[in-house]
Motif scaffolding. Structure first.
Motif, short mmCIF file in Angstrom:
data_model
loop_
_atom_site.label_atom_id
_atom_site.label_comp_id
_atom_site.label_asym_id
_atom_site.label_seq_id
_atom_site.Cartn_x
_atom_site.Cartn_y
_atom_site.Cartn_z
N VAL A 288 16.96 8.63 5.21
CA VAL A 288 16.06 7.57 4.77
C VAL A 288 14.64 7.96 5.16
O VAL A 288 14.35 8.19 6.34
CB VAL A 288 16.45 6.23 5.41
N ILE A 289 13.78 8.05 4.17
CA ILE A 289 12.38 8.44 4.40
C ILE A 289 11.50 7.22 4.14
O ILE A 289 11.35 6.78 3.00
CB ILE A 289 11.97 9.61 3.50
N ILE A 290 10.94 6.67 5.21
CA ILE A 290 10.07 5.50 5.11
C ILE A 290 8.64 5.96 4.88
O ILE A 290 8.11 6.76 5.66
CB ILE A 290 10.14 4.66 6.39
N VAL A 291 8.03 5.47 3.81
CA VAL A 291 6.70 5.93 3.42
C VAL A 291 5.72 4.76 3.38
O VAL A 291 5.99 3.73 2.78
CB VAL A 291 6.73 6.63 2.04
N GLY B 170 0.78 -1.24 0.00
CA GLY B 170 0.00 0.00 0.00
C GLY B 170 0.81 1.27 0.00
O GLY B 170 0.34 2.31 -0.49
N GLY B 171 2.02 1.22 0.53
CA GLY B 171 2.84 2.42 0.57
C GLY B 171 3.49 2.77 -0.75
O GLY B 171 4.00 3.89 -0.92
N VAL B 172 3.46 1.87 -1.73
CA VAL B 172 4.21 2.09 -2.97
C VAL B 172 3.64 3.24 -3.81
O VAL B 172 4.42 4.11 -4.25
CB VAL B 172 4.30 0.78 -3.79
N PRO B 173 2.33 3.32 -4.06
CA PRO B 173 1.83 4.48 -4.84
C PRO B 173 2.09 5.81 -4.15
O PRO B 173 2.40 6.80 -4.81
CB PRO B 173 0.32 4.20 -4.94
N VAL B 174 1.99 5.83 -2.82
CA VAL B 174 2.28 7.06 -2.06
C VAL B 174 3.75 7.42 -2.22
O VAL B 174 4.10 8.57 -2.51
CB VAL B 174 1.93 6.87 -0.57
N ALA B 175 4.61 6.45 -2.01
CA ALA B 175 6.06 6.68 -2.08
C ALA B 175 6.49 7.09 -3.49
O ALA B 175 7.35 7.96 -3.65
CB ALA B 175 6.81 5.42 -1.65
N ASN C 233 -1.97 -4.59 -5.52
CA ASN C 233 -1.45 -5.92 -5.81
C ASN C 233 -0.02 -5.85 -6.36
O ASN C 233 0.52 -4.77 -6.60
CB ASN C 233 -2.37 -6.69 -6.77
N ASP C 234 0.57 -7.01 -6.58
CA ASP C 234 1.97 -7.06 -7.05
C ASP C 234 2.15 -6.38 -8.40
O ASP C 234 3.18 -5.74 -8.65
CB ASP C 234 2.44 -8.52 -7.14
N ASP C 235 1.16 -6.52 -9.29
CA ASP C 235 1.27 -5.90 -10.61
C ASP C 235 1.35 -4.38 -10.50
O ASP C 235 2.09 -3.73 -11.24
CB ASP C 235 0.09 -6.31 -11.49
N GLU C 236 0.58 -3.82 -9.57
CA GLU C 236 0.62 -2.37 -9.38
C GLU C 236 1.96 -1.94 -8.79
O GLU C 236 2.50 -0.89 -9.17
CB GLU C 236 -0.53 -1.92 -8.47
N VAL C 237 2.50 -2.74 -7.89
CA VAL C 237 3.82 -2.43 -7.33
C VAL C 237 4.84 -2.40 -8.47
O VAL C 237 5.65 -1.46 -8.57
CB VAL C 237 4.24 -3.47 -6.27
#
Length: 210
Positions: free
Chosen positions: A119-122, A32-37, A192-196
């Motif tokens: 290091v910025i953890i998102v 879930g953090g990937v689109p935000v990051a 999902n994994d494809d979106e990542v």
């Protein structure tokens, strides 16, 4: 209330502009953090990759975290019921899974060197903060200059917990009454994994080395 994770990332990026001139790395909490990051990294022109850490569960209750591991480091809180043999067995199992994740999401790319960097953890939000705290304890062993936790929304308890462990916690919204991260998004569909892979590919194409 955020429309979606992309909008949340834009708001978060505005809060992180003070780090724009620092040598910084965005670490996204999957999934879930990937689109935000991605949105934060794109706005601030920072490199981004996913956090490759997993919790180490207690032998009598796997959901109860006693530590965490990455491919190169780990930390464990002492527990009298936990043997070194168990820890070594869990490290082996966890690292097999982490290697699979690295191959799937990063291929042959080596992780960023975090030494001396901010290091910025998102993530897309923090309810308890435990997931990010586990990662922080592992990341600290890479000797970064600073560790910053940045999330669009977080509970007061999570902010309090992380604030004593990292250099700064940045959030857009910290409601006194917290109903769960998803309550603050119009669209909180599971990533999902494809979106990542989609966002990691977009990030790769933005890299000045490509």
């Amino acid at each position: 209330m955020f429309k979606n994770r992309i909008e949340a990332g834009l708001f978060l990026a505005a809060k992180l502009k003070k780090y724009k001139n620092d040598p910084s790395v965005i670490l996204a909490v999957p999934r879930g953090g990937v689109p935000v990051a991605y949105t934060v990294a794109k706005e601030l022109d920072f490199p981004m990759e996913i956090i490759l850490t997993k919790k180490i569960g207690h032998p009598l209750n796997k959901e109860y975290a006693i530590g965490a591991a990455s491919l190169t480091n780990y930390f464990v809180l002492p527990h009298k019921d936990v043997t070194d043999e168990y820890i070594q067995s869990e490290l082996k199992r966890i690292r097999i899974r982490l290697k699979e994740m690295k191959q799937k999401f990063m291929g042959d790319k080596e992780p960023e060197n975090l030494m001396g960097k901010t290091v910025i953890i998102v993530d897309d939000g923090m309810a308890t903060g435990n997931t990010i705290l586990n990662s922080v304890n592992v990341i600290r062993k890479s000797n970064p200059k600073k560790i910053v936790v940045a999330v669009p929304v977080a509970s007061p308890d999570a902010i309090k917990k992380l604030s004593i462990e990292v250099d700064e916690v940045i959030t857009v919204f910290a409601p006194a009454t917290f109903y769960g991260v998803g309550a603050f998004y119009d669209n909180f569909m599971e990533v999902n994994d494809d979106e990542v892979l989609f966002y990691l590919d977009k990030m790769h194409k933005l890299s000045p080395t490509n």
